[in-house]
Design an enzyme around this catalytic site. Structure first.
Site, PDB file in Angstrom:
ATOM      1  N   GLU A 160     -27.541 -61.760  42.117  1.00 46.34           N
ATOM      2  CA  GLU A 160     -26.508 -61.291  41.223  1.00 46.34           C
ATOM      3  C   GLU A 160     -26.913 -60.400  40.161  1.00 46.34           C
ATOM      4  OE1 GLU A 160     -23.654 -64.287  39.764  1.00 46.34           O
ATOM      5  OE2 GLU A 160     -22.332 -62.703  38.991  1.00 46.34           O
ATOM      6  N   GLU A 191     -29.932 -60.573  34.356  1.00 43.75           N
ATOM      7  CA  GLU A 191     -28.864 -60.089  33.099  1.00 43.75           C
ATOM      8  C   GLU A 191     -29.863 -59.684  31.986  1.00 43.75           C
ATOM      9  OE1 GLU A 191     -25.511 -60.409  32.764  1.00 43.75           O
ATOM     10  OE2 GLU A 191     -26.244 -59.405  30.711  1.00 43.75           O
ATOM     11  N   ASP A 196     -20.733 -52.544  33.766  1.00 47.92           N
ATOM     12  CA  ASP A 196     -20.555 -51.783  32.769  1.00 47.92           C
ATOM     13  C   ASP A 196     -20.144 -50.458  33.314  1.00 47.92           C
ATOM     14  OD1 ASP A 196     -21.025 -53.878  30.872  1.00 47.92           O
ATOM     15  OD2 ASP A 196     -23.219 -53.334  30.724  1.00 47.92           O
ATOM     16  N   LYS A 235     -17.594 -42.782  29.271  1.00 47.28           N
ATOM     17  CA  LYS A 235     -17.659 -41.510  28.425  1.00 47.28           C
ATOM     18  C   LYS A 235     -18.212 -40.405  29.247  1.00 47.28           C
ATOM     19  CE  LYS A 235     -17.664 -43.355  23.810  1.00 47.28           C
ATOM     20  NZ  LYS A 235     -18.471 -43.658  22.881  1.00 47.28           N
ATOM     21  N   ASP A 276     -12.701 -53.129  38.084  1.00 48.06           N
ATOM     22  CA  ASP A 276     -11.469 -52.924  38.020  1.00 48.06           C
ATOM     23  C   ASP A 276     -11.502 -51.449  37.715  1.00 48.06           C
ATOM     24  OD1 ASP A 276     -13.177 -53.348  35.565  1.00 48.06           O
ATOM     25  OD2 ASP A 276     -11.598 -52.427  34.747  1.00 48.06           O
TER      26      ASP A 276
HETATM   27  C1  LIG Z   1     -19.121 -56.122  32.011  1.00 46.14           C
HETATM   28  S1  LIG Z   1     -20.099 -57.298  32.012  1.00 46.14           S
HETATM   29  C2  LIG Z   1     -19.688 -58.230  33.562  1.00 46.14           C
HETATM   30  C3  LIG Z   1     -20.292 -59.636  33.674  1.00 46.14           C
HETATM   31  C4  LIG Z   1     -19.902 -60.425  34.661  1.00 46.14           C
HETATM   32  N1  LIG Z   1     -20.478 -60.039  36.122  1.00 46.14           N
HETATM   33  C5  LIG Z   1     -18.468 -60.816  34.854  1.00 46.14           C
HETATM   34  O1  LIG Z   1     -17.818 -60.284  35.762  1.00 46.14           O
HETATM   35  O2  LIG Z   1     -17.845 -61.372  33.877  1.00 46.14           O
HETATM   36  C6  LIG Z   1     -21.462 -56.383  32.678  1.00 46.14           C
HETATM   37  C7  LIG Z   1     -22.683 -57.321  32.426  1.00 46.14           C
HETATM   38  O3  LIG Z   1     -23.757 -56.620  33.349  1.00 46.14           O
HETATM   39  C8  LIG Z   1     -25.038 -56.678  32.393  1.00 46.14           C
HETATM   40  N2  LIG Z   1     -25.796 -55.421  32.695  1.00 46.14           N
HETATM   41  C9  LIG Z   1     -25.593 -54.117  32.453  1.00 46.14           C
HETATM   42  N3  LIG Z   1     -26.708 -53.766  32.759  1.00 46.14           N
HETATM   43  C10 LIG Z   1     -27.859 -54.490  33.500  1.00 46.14           C
HETATM   44  C11 LIG Z   1     -28.724 -54.206  34.086  1.00 46.14           C
HETATM   45  N4  LIG Z   1     -29.284 -53.117  34.113  1.00 46.14           N
HETATM   46  N5  LIG Z   1     -29.610 -55.297  34.678  1.00 46.14           N
HETATM   47  C12 LIG Z   1     -28.972 -56.369  34.462  1.00 46.14           C
HETATM   48  N6  LIG Z   1     -27.812 -56.640  33.913  1.00 46.14           N
HETATM   49  C13 LIG Z   1     -27.148 -55.632  33.406  1.00 46.14           C
HETATM   50  C14 LIG Z   1     -24.473 -56.769  31.156  1.00 46.14           C
HETATM   51  O4  LIG Z   1     -25.471 -57.399  30.274  1.00 46.14           O
HETATM   52  C15 LIG Z   1     -22.910 -57.379  30.966  1.00 46.14           C
HETATM   53  O5  LIG Z   1     -23.339 -58.794  30.926  1.00 46.14           O
END
Ligand SMILES: C[S@@+](CC[C@H](N)C(=O)[O-])C[C@H]1O[C@@H](n2cnc3c(N)ncnc32)[C@H](O)[C@@H]1O
Length: 324
Positions: free
Chosen positions: A29, A55, A105, A109, A141
């Site tokens: 994941e 993460e 994420d 932008k 989403d």
């Molecule tokens: C919008 S959050 C969603 C978290 C979770 N999956 C949820 O649905 O609640 C996106 C997560 O991806 C992590 N993330 C972003 N880029 C990443 C990367 N290159 N490798 C690992 N994690 C990453 C961020 O730190 C963040 O916690």
């Protein structure tokens, strides 16, 4: 269980990471956030698959660790790394059954799309690390990112795309709940490899037991060597694969020596390493990567040992041996 980069092998193997259940499906994941997905998803299988979560956020790592432990899923592995580094360096070719990305994420932008995870190079890397029949599951989403990811998967030339309903567990994450409360729907796609070109693992190894193979140099310092000042040194590889910044130099109060703090950047992998400069009985000094902090030996880290050596040469040191 929390794993640091230095705890892995390059590449690693399920038999080492999950010695009690090496034959079970292996699921990764990416961006697990506070870890709500796995405790909902794992019970949908007759036997708990082997889980690896990656993460970027250290706070999320600790929250997810607590959540998995409380749910009796403590054998799952969690690590704080960029996903690209984990996939590229740690995961062997053709090893994963599933890669799950929930609510990545979106980088909405203009001009920020290069920060998005699900671009064509990611799909090519994922395809090379999945087993035949493996898949990437995306739930988001974000309409625009969803369309972008589907286009990038097609552009990768190695993924087929199927749009459908998300697994119920993907709708239980923190971000799923957040978007649901705002009245937004989730999109879901399944990406399955149609081909794969092997993506190499790269040159990288853990700190070895045998210290003689740690990057090092032996040199004679000038008798007058007593640094009182240090200017930051930046060195870049000719091909742009690494950048080394020597940030500072500290004197040891206990030993005849110093320690350099180096910042090493190689793609998405960043390491802060210490390089010792230690007096030896024969009057020479040993410049060597320190074990402190569990550094991984990469071309950039070897270059950092080289940069310290060259800085010392510029101060008048004579190099007797280079081992980097
Ligand atoms: C919008 S959050 C969603 C978290 C979770 N999956 C949820 O649905 O609640 C996106 C997560 O991806 C992590 N993330 C972003 N880029 C990443 C990367 N290159 N490798 C690992 N994690 C990453 C961020 O730190 C963040 O916690």
């Amino acid at each position: 269980m929390i794993y640091r980069l230095g705890d892995f092998h390059f590449p690693d193997a399920p038999a080492r990471l999950y010695p009690d259940t090496p034959g079970r499906p292996w699921m990764l994941e990416i961006g697990f956030g506070d870890g709500r997905f796995w405790p909902h998803y794992a019970p949908t299988f007759p036997e708990t698959p082997n889980y690896l979560g990656v993460e970027l956020s250290g706070v999320s790592l600790l929250k997810a660790h607590r959540r998995l432990t409380e749910a009796g899923l403590g054998s799952g592995l969690l690590t704080k790394l960029p996903a690209d580094v984990l996939l590229r360096k740690v995961i062997p070719h053709g090893a994963l059954d599933r890669i799950i990305v929930n609510f990545p994420d979106p980088w909405p932008k203009a001009g920020h799309t290069e920060h998005r995870l699900l671009r064509a190079p990611f799909f090519r890397l994922a395809a090379s690390r999945l087993k035949p029949g493996g898949e990437v599951l995306l739930t988001t989403d974000h309409d625009e990112y969803f369309d972008f990811a589907v286009q990038e998967a097609h552009a990768s030339g190695v993924m087929a795309v199927q749009v459908g309903p998300p697994p119920a567990a993907a709708l239980e994450t923190k971000y799923a709940q957040k978007w649901r409360d705002l009245g937004l729907d989730a999109h879901h796609a399944r990406f399955t490899p149609t081909a794969h070109a092997p993506v190499p693992h790269g040159d990288l190894r853990p700190y070895p037991e045998d210290e003689s193979t740690v990057p090092h140099a032996v040199l004679t310092l000038p008798a007058t060597f007593a640094p009182t000042d240090f200017d930051k040194v930046t060195v870049r590889s000719p091909h742009g694969t690494w950048t080394v910044i020597l940030l500072d130099l500290y004197g040891s109060l206990r030993r005849d020596g110093w320690v350099t703090l180096a910042h090493v950047v190689e793609g998405e992998l960043t390491q802060e390493v210490l390089i010792g400069i230690t007096g030896r009985e024969d009057g020479t000094h040993l410049v060597r990567l320190a074990k402190f902090g569990g550094p991984i030996i990469t071309p950039g880290v070897k270059a950092a040992v080289g940069a310290v050596t060259q800085w010392l040469e510029a101060q008048g040191a004579v190099v007797r041996h280079r081992g980097y």
